[in-house]
Design a protein around this motif. Sequence first.
Motif, PDB file in Angstrom:
ATOM      1  N   GLY A 263       9.733  52.175  12.353  1.00 44.21           N
ATOM      2  CA  GLY A 263       8.531  52.814  12.879  1.00 44.21           C
ATOM      3  C   GLY A 263       7.322  51.906  12.815  1.00 44.21           C
ATOM      4  N   VAL A 264       7.160  51.178  11.691  1.00 46.37           N
ATOM      5  CA  VAL A 264       6.020  50.271  11.552  1.00 46.37           C
ATOM      6  C   VAL A 264       6.127  49.121  12.546  1.00 46.37           C
ATOM      7  N   ALA A 265       7.327  48.561  12.707  1.00 48.05           N
ATOM      8  CA  ALA A 265       7.516  47.441  13.635  1.00 48.05           C
ATOM      9  C   ALA A 265       7.169  47.849  15.060  1.00 48.05           C
ATOM     10  N   LEU A 266       7.658  49.014  15.470  1.00 51.30           N
ATOM     11  CA  LEU A 266       7.370  49.478  16.820  1.00 51.30           C
ATOM     12  C   LEU A 266       5.904  49.878  16.962  1.00 51.30           C
ATOM     13  N   GLY A 267       5.334  50.420  15.886  1.00 51.31           N
ATOM     14  CA  GLY A 267       3.915  50.777  15.927  1.00 51.31           C
ATOM     15  C   GLY A 267       3.026  49.565  16.057  1.00 51.31           C
ATOM     16  N   LEU A 268       3.357  48.483  15.333  1.00 50.37           N
ATOM     17  CA  LEU A 268       2.589  47.248  15.465  1.00 50.37           C
ATOM     18  C   LEU A 268       2.779  46.643  16.858  1.00 50.37           C
ATOM     19  N   GLY A 269       3.949  46.870  17.430  1.00 52.83           N
ATOM     20  CA  GLY A 269       4.160  46.420  18.801  1.00 52.83           C
ATOM     21  C   GLY A 269       3.226  47.100  19.776  1.00 52.83           C
ATOM     22  N   LEU A 306      13.710  37.496  20.834  1.00 54.91           N
ATOM     23  CA  LEU A 306      13.503  37.250  19.401  1.00 54.91           C
ATOM     24  C   LEU A 306      14.371  38.155  18.521  1.00 54.91           C
ATOM     25  N   VAL A 307      14.742  39.337  19.014  1.00 55.57           N
ATOM     26  CA  VAL A 307      15.491  40.286  18.188  1.00 55.57           C
ATOM     27  C   VAL A 307      16.912  39.800  17.900  1.00 55.57           C
ATOM     28  N   PRO A 308      17.714  39.399  18.903  1.00 53.75           N
ATOM     29  CA  PRO A 308      19.060  38.905  18.558  1.00 53.75           C
ATOM     30  C   PRO A 308      19.044  37.570  17.817  1.00 53.75           C
ATOM     31  N   PHE A 309      17.892  36.895  17.742  1.00 56.00           N
ATOM     32  CA  PHE A 309      17.756  35.699  16.905  1.00 56.00           C
ATOM     33  C   PHE A 309      17.703  36.044  15.414  1.00 56.00           C
ATOM     34  N   ALA A 310      17.451  37.309  15.086  1.00 59.27           N
ATOM     35  CA  ALA A 310      17.183  37.706  13.700  1.00 59.27           C
ATOM     36  C   ALA A 310      18.364  37.395  12.783  1.00 59.27           C
ATOM     37  N   VAL A 316      12.529  38.579   7.409  1.00 58.20           N
ATOM     38  CA  VAL A 316      12.495  37.715   8.603  1.00 58.20           C
ATOM     39  C   VAL A 316      12.829  38.544   9.835  1.00 58.20           C
ATOM     40  N   ALA A 317      13.848  39.380   9.714  1.00 59.95           N
ATOM     41  CA  ALA A 317      14.224  40.246  10.835  1.00 59.95           C
ATOM     42  C   ALA A 317      13.077  41.171  11.214  1.00 59.95           C
ATOM     43  N   PHE A 318      12.420  41.739  10.219  1.00 57.64           N
ATOM     44  CA  PHE A 318      11.280  42.617  10.466  1.00 57.64           C
ATOM     45  C   PHE A 318      10.178  41.877  11.234  1.00 57.64           C
ATOM     46  N   GLY A 319       9.868  40.648  10.819  1.00 57.00           N
ATOM     47  CA  GLY A 319       8.836  39.868  11.500  1.00 57.00           C
ATOM     48  C   GLY A 319       9.202  39.562  12.939  1.00 57.00           C
ATOM     49  N   LEU A 320      10.469  39.241  13.187  1.00 61.83           N
ATOM     50  CA  LEU A 320      10.894  38.941  14.559  1.00 61.83           C
ATOM     51  C   LEU A 320      10.844  40.185  15.441  1.00 61.83           C
ATOM     52  N   VAL A 321      11.209  41.335  14.878  1.00 67.61           N
ATOM     53  CA  VAL A 321      11.128  42.580  15.654  1.00 67.61           C
ATOM     54  C   VAL A 321       9.670  42.893  15.992  1.00 67.61           C
ATOM     55  N   VAL A 322       8.764  42.700  15.035  1.00 66.51           N
ATOM     56  CA  VAL A 322       7.341  42.932  15.280  1.00 66.51           C
ATOM     57  C   VAL A 322       6.836  42.002  16.388  1.00 66.51           C
ATOM     58  N   ALA A 323       7.169  40.694  16.282  1.00 68.44           N
ATOM     59  CA  ALA A 323       6.706  39.728  17.290  1.00 68.44           C
ATOM     60  C   ALA A 323       7.266  40.065  18.665  1.00 68.44           C
TER      61      ALA A 323
END
Length: 417
Positions: A263-269, A306-310, A316-323
Amino acid sequence: MATQLIGRIPRLLHQVTFRRFWTAQTISYLGDQVSTIALPLTAVLALDASAAEMGFLGALASLPNLLFALHVGGFVDRHGRLRRTMILCDLGRAAVLVTVPIAYSLDALTLTHLWVVAFATGTLAMVFNVSSNSLFAAIVRRDDYVQATSLTRGSFSFSWVAGPGIGGTLVQILSAPVALVIDVVSFLGSAFLLRSVSVEEPKPEPHASKSHIRDGVNFVRRTPVLRAKFLGGGLLNLFYTVYFTLFLLFIARELKLTPGMIGVALGLGAVGALAGSFVTGRINRRIGIGPTFLLGSVVFPGALALVPFATDDKWVAFGLVVAAEFLSGMGLMLCDISGSSIQQALTPDRFRSRVQGAYLGLINGVRTAGALVAGGLGTLVGLRPALWLAVIGGVLSCIPLLFAPLARMRELPDQAE
Protein backbone atom coordinates in the motif's frame (compact mmCIF):
# COMPACT_ATOMS: atom_id res chain seq x y z
CA MET A 1 -1.26 26.60 -22.56
CA ALA A 2 0.20 26.22 -19.07
CA THR A 3 -0.73 29.84 -18.27
CA GLN A 4 -4.27 29.24 -19.48
CA LEU A 5 -4.53 26.08 -17.38
CA ILE A 6 -3.41 27.88 -14.24
CA GLY A 7 -5.83 30.70 -14.95
CA ARG A 8 -8.92 28.64 -15.72
CA ILE A 9 -8.80 25.63 -13.43
CA PRO A 10 -9.53 27.67 -10.27
CA ARG A 11 -12.50 29.28 -12.05
CA LEU A 12 -13.84 25.85 -13.01
CA LEU A 13 -13.50 24.57 -9.47
CA HIS A 14 -15.43 27.59 -8.19
CA GLN A 15 -18.40 26.63 -10.37
CA VAL A 16 -20.68 24.66 -8.04
CA THR A 17 -22.14 22.34 -10.68
CA PHE A 18 -18.79 21.36 -12.16
CA ARG A 19 -17.15 21.03 -8.75
CA ARG A 20 -19.84 18.63 -7.48
CA PHE A 21 -19.78 16.63 -10.71
CA TRP A 22 -15.97 16.42 -10.70
CA THR A 23 -15.82 15.50 -7.00
CA ALA A 24 -18.46 12.78 -7.38
CA GLN A 25 -16.69 11.44 -10.44
CA THR A 26 -13.32 11.44 -8.65
CA ILE A 27 -14.74 9.64 -5.60
CA SER A 28 -16.36 7.03 -7.82
CA TYR A 29 -13.17 6.48 -9.83
CA LEU A 30 -11.16 6.16 -6.62
CA GLY A 31 -13.63 3.59 -5.31
CA ASP A 32 -13.20 1.56 -8.50
CA GLN A 33 -9.44 1.47 -8.06
CA VAL A 34 -9.60 0.58 -4.37
CA SER A 35 -11.63 -2.42 -5.48
CA THR A 36 -8.93 -3.40 -7.98
CA ILE A 37 -6.59 -4.23 -5.12
CA ALA A 38 -9.02 -5.10 -2.32
CA LEU A 39 -10.85 -7.77 -4.34
CA PRO A 40 -7.67 -9.53 -5.62
CA LEU A 41 -6.06 -9.36 -2.18
CA THR A 42 -9.23 -10.86 -0.72
CA ALA A 43 -8.82 -13.72 -3.19
CA VAL A 44 -5.11 -14.12 -2.38
CA LEU A 45 -5.13 -13.66 1.39
CA ALA A 46 -8.56 -14.97 2.39
CA LEU A 47 -9.09 -17.69 -0.23
CA ASP A 48 -5.51 -18.58 -1.32
CA ALA A 49 -6.31 -18.11 -5.03
CA SER A 50 -3.95 -19.48 -7.69
CA ALA A 51 -2.51 -17.54 -10.66
CA ALA A 52 -5.16 -19.00 -12.97
CA GLU A 53 -7.97 -18.09 -10.56
CA MET A 54 -6.59 -14.55 -10.25
CA GLY A 55 -6.53 -14.30 -14.04
CA PHE A 56 -10.17 -15.34 -14.22
CA LEU A 57 -11.09 -12.76 -11.56
CA GLY A 58 -9.40 -10.00 -13.54
CA ALA A 59 -11.03 -11.17 -16.77
CA LEU A 60 -14.52 -11.02 -15.29
CA ALA A 61 -13.96 -7.46 -14.03
CA SER A 62 -13.16 -6.21 -17.54
CA LEU A 63 -15.41 -8.52 -19.58
CA PRO A 64 -18.41 -6.12 -19.46
CA ASN A 65 -16.40 -3.58 -21.48
CA LEU A 66 -16.01 -6.15 -24.23
CA LEU A 67 -19.61 -7.36 -24.14
CA PHE A 68 -21.67 -4.23 -23.50
CA ALA A 69 -19.73 -0.97 -23.96
CA LEU A 70 -20.62 -0.34 -27.62
CA HIS A 71 -24.30 -0.99 -26.95
CA VAL A 72 -24.29 1.15 -23.80
CA GLY A 73 -22.84 4.05 -25.81
CA GLY A 74 -25.71 3.79 -28.29
CA PHE A 75 -28.24 3.38 -25.48
CA VAL A 76 -27.02 6.54 -23.74
CA ASP A 77 -27.31 8.58 -26.95
CA ARG A 78 -30.86 7.31 -27.48
CA HIS A 79 -32.31 7.46 -23.95
CA GLY A 80 -30.36 10.05 -21.94
CA ARG A 81 -31.08 10.35 -18.15
CA LEU A 82 -27.36 10.51 -17.57
CA ARG A 83 -27.27 11.76 -13.97
CA ARG A 84 -29.91 9.27 -12.85
CA THR A 85 -27.99 6.44 -14.52
CA MET A 86 -24.75 7.42 -12.78
CA ILE A 87 -26.48 7.55 -9.36
CA LEU A 88 -27.98 4.09 -9.89
CA CYS A 89 -24.57 2.75 -10.87
CA ASP A 90 -23.01 4.10 -7.66
CA LEU A 91 -25.79 2.65 -5.50
CA GLY A 92 -25.58 -0.67 -7.33
CA ARG A 93 -21.84 -0.99 -6.76
CA ALA A 94 -22.26 -0.20 -3.08
CA ALA A 95 -24.95 -2.89 -2.74
CA VAL A 96 -22.88 -5.54 -4.54
CA LEU A 97 -19.60 -4.85 -2.73
CA VAL A 98 -21.12 -4.89 0.76
CA THR A 99 -21.98 -8.56 0.26
CA VAL A 100 -18.26 -9.47 0.42
CA PRO A 101 -17.53 -8.42 4.04
CA ILE A 102 -20.92 -9.82 5.07
CA ALA A 103 -20.13 -13.23 3.54
CA TYR A 104 -16.63 -13.12 5.02
CA SER A 105 -17.96 -12.43 8.51
CA LEU A 106 -20.31 -15.43 8.13
CA ASP A 107 -17.42 -17.63 6.87
CA ALA A 108 -19.35 -18.10 3.61
CA LEU A 109 -17.09 -16.24 1.16
CA THR A 110 -16.08 -18.18 -1.97
CA LEU A 111 -14.19 -17.48 -5.18
CA THR A 112 -17.44 -17.81 -7.13
CA HIS A 113 -18.89 -15.00 -5.01
CA LEU A 114 -15.89 -12.78 -5.83
CA TRP A 115 -16.17 -13.60 -9.54
CA VAL A 116 -19.84 -12.51 -9.55
CA VAL A 117 -18.97 -9.32 -7.67
CA ALA A 118 -16.14 -8.52 -10.11
CA PHE A 119 -18.44 -8.91 -13.14
CA ALA A 120 -21.29 -6.89 -11.61
CA THR A 121 -19.11 -4.01 -10.44
CA GLY A 122 -17.25 -3.99 -13.76
CA THR A 123 -20.56 -3.66 -15.62
CA LEU A 124 -21.79 -0.80 -13.44
CA ALA A 125 -18.44 1.02 -13.66
CA MET A 126 -18.56 0.85 -17.45
CA VAL A 127 -22.10 2.29 -17.61
CA PHE A 128 -21.08 5.05 -15.17
CA ASN A 129 -18.06 6.03 -17.31
CA VAL A 130 -20.02 6.19 -20.58
CA SER A 131 -22.75 8.32 -18.99
CA SER A 132 -20.19 10.56 -17.26
CA ASN A 133 -18.47 11.37 -20.54
CA SER A 134 -21.71 12.64 -22.07
CA LEU A 135 -22.83 14.55 -18.97
CA PHE A 136 -19.44 16.27 -18.94
CA ALA A 137 -20.19 17.91 -22.31
CA ALA A 138 -23.47 19.27 -20.92
CA ILE A 139 -21.80 20.81 -17.85
CA VAL A 140 -18.62 22.31 -19.32
CA ARG A 141 -18.52 25.22 -21.76
CA ARG A 142 -16.53 24.52 -24.90
CA ASP A 143 -14.06 27.33 -24.05
CA ASP A 144 -13.15 25.41 -20.88
CA TYR A 145 -13.18 21.98 -22.51
CA VAL A 146 -9.47 21.17 -22.59
CA GLN A 147 -8.85 22.44 -19.07
CA ALA A 148 -11.85 20.54 -17.67
CA THR A 149 -10.71 17.42 -19.51
CA SER A 150 -7.34 17.75 -17.83
CA LEU A 151 -9.09 17.83 -14.45
CA THR A 152 -11.44 14.91 -15.06
CA ARG A 153 -8.93 12.71 -16.85
CA GLY A 154 -6.29 13.74 -14.36
CA SER A 155 -8.46 12.56 -11.47
CA PHE A 156 -9.22 9.33 -13.35
CA SER A 157 -5.54 8.65 -14.03
CA PHE A 158 -4.56 9.66 -10.51
CA SER A 159 -7.11 7.19 -9.12
CA TRP A 160 -5.36 4.40 -11.03
CA VAL A 161 -2.25 4.99 -8.96
CA ALA A 162 -3.66 6.32 -5.67
CA GLY A 163 -6.58 3.89 -5.42
CA PRO A 164 -4.51 0.68 -5.17
CA GLY A 165 -2.22 2.38 -2.64
CA ILE A 166 -5.16 3.37 -0.47
CA GLY A 167 -6.60 -0.10 -0.91
CA GLY A 168 -3.36 -1.76 0.20
CA THR A 169 -3.18 0.40 3.31
CA LEU A 170 -6.82 -0.33 4.18
CA VAL A 171 -6.20 -4.04 3.71
CA GLN A 172 -3.25 -3.84 6.12
CA ILE A 173 -5.36 -2.05 8.74
CA LEU A 174 -8.76 -3.71 8.31
CA SER A 175 -8.16 -6.96 6.32
CA ALA A 176 -9.03 -7.26 2.64
CA PRO A 177 -12.78 -8.05 2.86
CA VAL A 178 -13.49 -5.42 5.54
CA ALA A 179 -11.61 -2.77 3.52
CA LEU A 180 -14.39 -3.00 0.95
CA VAL A 181 -16.74 -1.32 3.46
CA ILE A 182 -14.81 1.93 2.90
CA ASP A 183 -15.28 1.39 -0.83
CA VAL A 184 -19.03 1.08 -0.28
CA VAL A 185 -19.05 4.42 1.57
CA SER A 186 -17.20 6.08 -1.32
CA PHE A 187 -19.89 5.07 -3.82
CA LEU A 188 -22.65 6.30 -1.51
CA GLY A 189 -20.84 9.64 -1.23
CA SER A 190 -20.57 9.91 -5.00
CA ALA A 191 -24.30 9.23 -5.41
CA PHE A 192 -25.14 11.88 -2.80
CA LEU A 193 -23.10 14.53 -4.63
CA LEU A 194 -24.58 13.64 -8.02
CA ARG A 195 -28.09 14.16 -6.59
CA SER A 196 -27.17 17.82 -6.00
CA VAL A 197 -25.95 18.39 -9.58
CA SER A 198 -28.44 20.44 -11.58
CA VAL A 199 -27.84 20.54 -15.34
CA GLU A 200 -29.82 20.54 -18.57
CA GLU A 201 -28.83 17.23 -20.14
CA PRO A 202 -28.38 16.78 -23.90
CA LYS A 203 -31.52 15.67 -25.70
CA PRO A 204 -31.54 11.94 -26.49
CA GLU A 205 -32.02 10.55 -29.99
CA PRO A 206 -34.90 8.09 -29.51
CA HIS A 207 -35.37 7.46 -33.23
CA ALA A 208 -31.73 6.70 -34.08
CA SER A 209 -31.20 4.13 -36.82
CA LYS A 210 -29.88 0.60 -36.36
CA SER A 211 -26.54 1.85 -37.71
CA HIS A 212 -26.18 4.11 -34.66
CA ILE A 213 -23.39 2.06 -33.10
CA ARG A 214 -21.71 1.29 -36.41
CA ASP A 215 -21.52 5.00 -37.24
CA GLY A 216 -19.51 5.67 -34.09
CA VAL A 217 -17.08 2.82 -34.83
CA ASN A 218 -16.68 3.99 -38.42
CA PHE A 219 -15.88 7.50 -37.24
CA VAL A 220 -12.98 6.12 -35.19
CA ARG A 221 -11.83 3.94 -38.08
CA ARG A 222 -11.82 6.87 -40.54
CA THR A 223 -9.86 9.19 -38.22
CA PRO A 224 -6.13 8.25 -38.45
CA VAL A 225 -5.10 9.63 -35.05
CA LEU A 226 -8.00 7.99 -33.21
CA ARG A 227 -7.46 4.74 -35.08
CA ALA A 228 -3.78 4.66 -34.04
CA LYS A 229 -4.63 5.73 -30.49
CA PHE A 230 -7.19 2.96 -30.09
CA LEU A 231 -4.89 0.30 -31.56
CA GLY A 232 -1.86 1.37 -29.52
CA GLY A 233 -3.99 1.81 -26.41
CA GLY A 234 -5.51 -1.63 -26.89
CA LEU A 235 -2.10 -3.27 -27.02
CA LEU A 236 -0.90 -1.24 -24.05
CA ASN A 237 -3.97 -2.25 -22.02
CA LEU A 238 -3.43 -5.88 -22.96
CA PHE A 239 0.15 -6.01 -21.74
CA TYR A 240 -0.46 -3.80 -18.70
CA THR A 241 -3.27 -6.11 -17.62
CA VAL A 242 -0.93 -9.08 -17.90
CA TYR A 243 1.55 -7.16 -15.76
CA PHE A 244 -0.85 -5.93 -13.08
CA THR A 245 -2.68 -9.26 -12.75
CA LEU A 246 0.61 -10.96 -11.81
CA PHE A 247 2.17 -7.95 -10.06
CA LEU A 248 0.37 -8.45 -6.73
CA LEU A 249 1.18 -12.17 -6.70
CA PHE A 250 4.83 -11.48 -7.49
CA ILE A 251 5.48 -8.81 -4.87
CA ALA A 252 3.40 -10.54 -2.18
CA ARG A 253 4.66 -14.10 -2.65
CA GLU A 254 8.12 -13.89 -4.23
CA LEU A 255 9.31 -10.52 -2.91
CA LYS A 256 7.54 -11.08 0.44
CA LEU A 257 6.22 -7.52 0.72
CA THR A 258 3.48 -7.12 3.32
CA PRO A 259 0.08 -5.58 2.43
CA GLY A 260 1.19 -2.43 4.27
CA MET A 261 4.41 -2.17 2.24
CA ILE A 262 2.43 -2.75 -0.95
CA GLY A 263 0.00 0.00 0.00
CA VAL A 264 2.79 2.45 0.86
CA ALA A 265 4.71 1.66 -2.35
CA LEU A 266 1.66 2.21 -4.51
CA GLY A 267 0.69 5.29 -2.51
CA LEU A 268 4.12 6.84 -3.03
CA GLY A 269 3.72 6.03 -6.70
CA ALA A 270 0.68 8.30 -6.67
CA VAL A 271 3.10 11.17 -6.05
CA GLY A 272 4.53 10.45 -9.49
CA ALA A 273 1.07 10.75 -11.01
CA LEU A 274 0.53 14.03 -9.19
CA ALA A 275 3.88 15.32 -10.48
CA GLY A 276 2.93 14.20 -13.97
CA SER A 277 -0.32 16.16 -13.81
CA PHE A 278 1.63 19.32 -12.94
CA VAL A 279 4.26 18.97 -15.68
CA THR A 280 2.04 17.75 -18.53
CA GLY A 281 1.05 21.28 -19.57
CA ARG A 282 4.64 22.48 -19.49
CA ILE A 283 5.87 19.52 -21.55
CA ASN A 284 3.00 20.00 -24.00
CA ARG A 285 4.10 23.59 -24.50
CA ARG A 286 7.75 22.62 -24.86
CA ILE A 287 7.57 19.66 -27.27
CA GLY A 288 3.93 19.62 -28.44
CA ILE A 289 0.89 17.63 -27.38
CA GLY A 290 1.50 14.77 -29.85
CA PRO A 291 5.13 14.11 -28.77
CA THR A 292 4.02 14.36 -25.11
CA PHE A 293 1.48 11.63 -25.78
CA LEU A 294 4.18 9.49 -27.42
CA LEU A 295 6.59 10.08 -24.55
CA GLY A 296 4.03 9.05 -21.94
CA SER A 297 3.14 5.94 -23.95
CA VAL A 298 6.74 4.74 -23.58
CA VAL A 299 7.51 5.89 -20.01
CA PHE A 300 4.29 4.47 -18.54
CA PRO A 301 5.04 0.79 -19.34
CA GLY A 302 8.84 1.13 -19.57
CA ALA A 303 9.32 2.20 -15.95
CA LEU A 304 7.67 -1.01 -14.77
CA ALA A 305 10.78 -2.96 -15.85
CA LEU A 306 12.26 -2.09 -12.44
CA VAL A 307 9.92 -4.56 -10.70
CA PRO A 308 11.15 -7.84 -12.28
CA PHE A 309 14.71 -6.57 -11.61
CA ALA A 310 13.98 -6.82 -7.86
CA THR A 311 16.07 -9.14 -5.70
CA ASP A 312 15.18 -11.15 -2.58
CA ASP A 313 16.25 -8.24 -0.37
CA LYS A 314 12.88 -6.95 0.83
CA TRP A 315 13.95 -3.30 1.16
CA VAL A 316 15.71 -3.21 -2.21
CA ALA A 317 12.58 -4.72 -3.73
CA PHE A 318 10.44 -2.15 -1.94
CA GLY A 319 12.57 0.70 -3.32
CA LEU A 320 12.38 -0.63 -6.87
CA VAL A 321 8.60 -1.00 -6.65
CA VAL A 322 8.32 2.59 -5.38
CA ALA A 323 10.56 3.91 -8.20
CA ALA A 324 8.67 1.92 -10.82
CA GLU A 325 5.30 3.18 -9.61
CA PHE A 326 6.52 6.79 -9.36
CA LEU A 327 7.93 6.93 -12.89
CA SER A 328 5.09 4.91 -14.37
CA GLY A 329 2.57 7.24 -12.70
CA MET A 330 4.24 10.22 -14.35
CA GLY A 331 4.15 8.48 -17.72
CA LEU A 332 0.48 7.58 -17.25
CA MET A 333 -0.47 11.21 -16.71
CA LEU A 334 1.54 12.39 -19.74
CA CYS A 335 -0.11 9.71 -21.85
CA ASP A 336 -3.67 9.90 -20.57
CA ILE A 337 -4.18 13.66 -20.23
CA SER A 338 -2.62 14.41 -23.62
CA GLY A 339 -4.28 11.47 -25.36
CA SER A 340 -7.70 12.20 -23.89
CA SER A 341 -7.48 15.88 -24.84
CA ILE A 342 -6.62 14.90 -28.42
CA GLN A 343 -9.57 12.48 -28.53
CA GLN A 344 -12.01 15.04 -27.10
CA ALA A 345 -10.82 17.71 -29.54
CA LEU A 346 -11.28 15.40 -32.54
CA THR A 347 -14.72 14.05 -31.56
CA PRO A 348 -17.94 15.91 -32.51
CA ASP A 349 -20.62 16.18 -29.82
CA ARG A 350 -22.99 13.81 -31.60
CA PHE A 351 -20.44 10.98 -31.40
CA ARG A 352 -19.25 11.39 -27.82
CA SER A 353 -21.11 8.51 -26.15
CA ARG A 354 -20.45 6.17 -29.05
CA VAL A 355 -16.75 6.98 -29.21
CA GLN A 356 -16.52 6.54 -25.44
CA GLY A 357 -18.36 3.24 -25.77
CA ALA A 358 -15.96 2.21 -28.53
CA TYR A 359 -13.05 3.24 -26.31
CA LEU A 360 -14.26 1.11 -23.42
CA GLY A 361 -15.22 -1.80 -25.67
CA LEU A 362 -12.18 -1.90 -27.95
CA ILE A 363 -9.54 -0.68 -25.47
CA ASN A 364 -10.55 -1.78 -21.98
CA GLY A 365 -12.21 -4.89 -23.35
CA VAL A 366 -8.81 -6.38 -24.15
CA ARG A 367 -8.16 -6.52 -20.42
CA THR A 368 -10.31 -9.63 -20.40
CA ALA A 369 -7.87 -11.35 -22.75
CA GLY A 370 -4.92 -9.87 -20.82
CA ALA A 371 -6.13 -11.31 -17.51
CA LEU A 372 -6.57 -14.75 -19.05
CA VAL A 373 -3.15 -14.56 -20.74
CA ALA A 374 -1.65 -13.54 -17.40
CA GLY A 375 -3.06 -16.61 -15.70
CA GLY A 376 -1.63 -18.86 -18.41
CA LEU A 377 1.77 -17.17 -18.53
CA GLY A 378 2.13 -17.11 -14.75
CA THR A 379 1.42 -20.84 -14.64
CA LEU A 380 3.60 -21.85 -17.64
CA VAL A 381 6.71 -19.66 -17.41
CA GLY A 382 6.59 -18.25 -13.89
CA LEU A 383 5.82 -14.81 -12.52
CA ARG A 384 9.11 -12.99 -13.19
CA PRO A 385 9.47 -14.03 -16.88
CA ALA A 386 5.81 -13.22 -17.46
CA LEU A 387 6.32 -9.72 -16.04
CA TRP A 388 9.27 -9.20 -18.38
CA LEU A 389 7.17 -10.21 -21.39
CA ALA A 390 4.41 -7.82 -20.28
CA VAL A 391 6.81 -4.86 -19.92
CA ILE A 392 8.47 -5.45 -23.30
CA GLY A 393 5.08 -5.80 -25.00
CA GLY A 394 3.85 -2.62 -23.31
CA VAL A 395 6.78 -0.57 -24.63
CA LEU A 396 6.36 -1.97 -28.16
CA SER A 397 2.66 -1.07 -28.12
CA CYS A 398 3.59 2.51 -29.07
CA ILE A 399 4.56 1.36 -32.60
CA PRO A 400 1.08 2.02 -34.15
CA LEU A 401 1.28 5.62 -32.86
CA LEU A 402 4.41 6.21 -34.97
CA PHE A 403 2.37 5.77 -38.15
CA ALA A 404 -0.10 8.55 -37.21
CA PRO A 405 0.68 12.30 -37.49
CA LEU A 406 1.31 12.60 -33.75
CA ALA A 407 5.02 13.39 -33.80
CA ARG A 408 4.28 16.64 -35.69
CA MET A 409 1.18 17.60 -33.65
CA ARG A 410 2.13 20.70 -31.67
CA GLU A 411 -1.36 21.92 -30.77
CA LEU A 412 -4.75 20.30 -30.28
CA PRO A 413 -6.21 19.21 -33.64
CA ASP A 414 -9.38 20.60 -35.18
CA GLN A 415 -12.60 18.62 -34.81
CA ALA A 416 -12.74 15.75 -37.30
CA GLU A 417 -15.59 15.55 -39.79
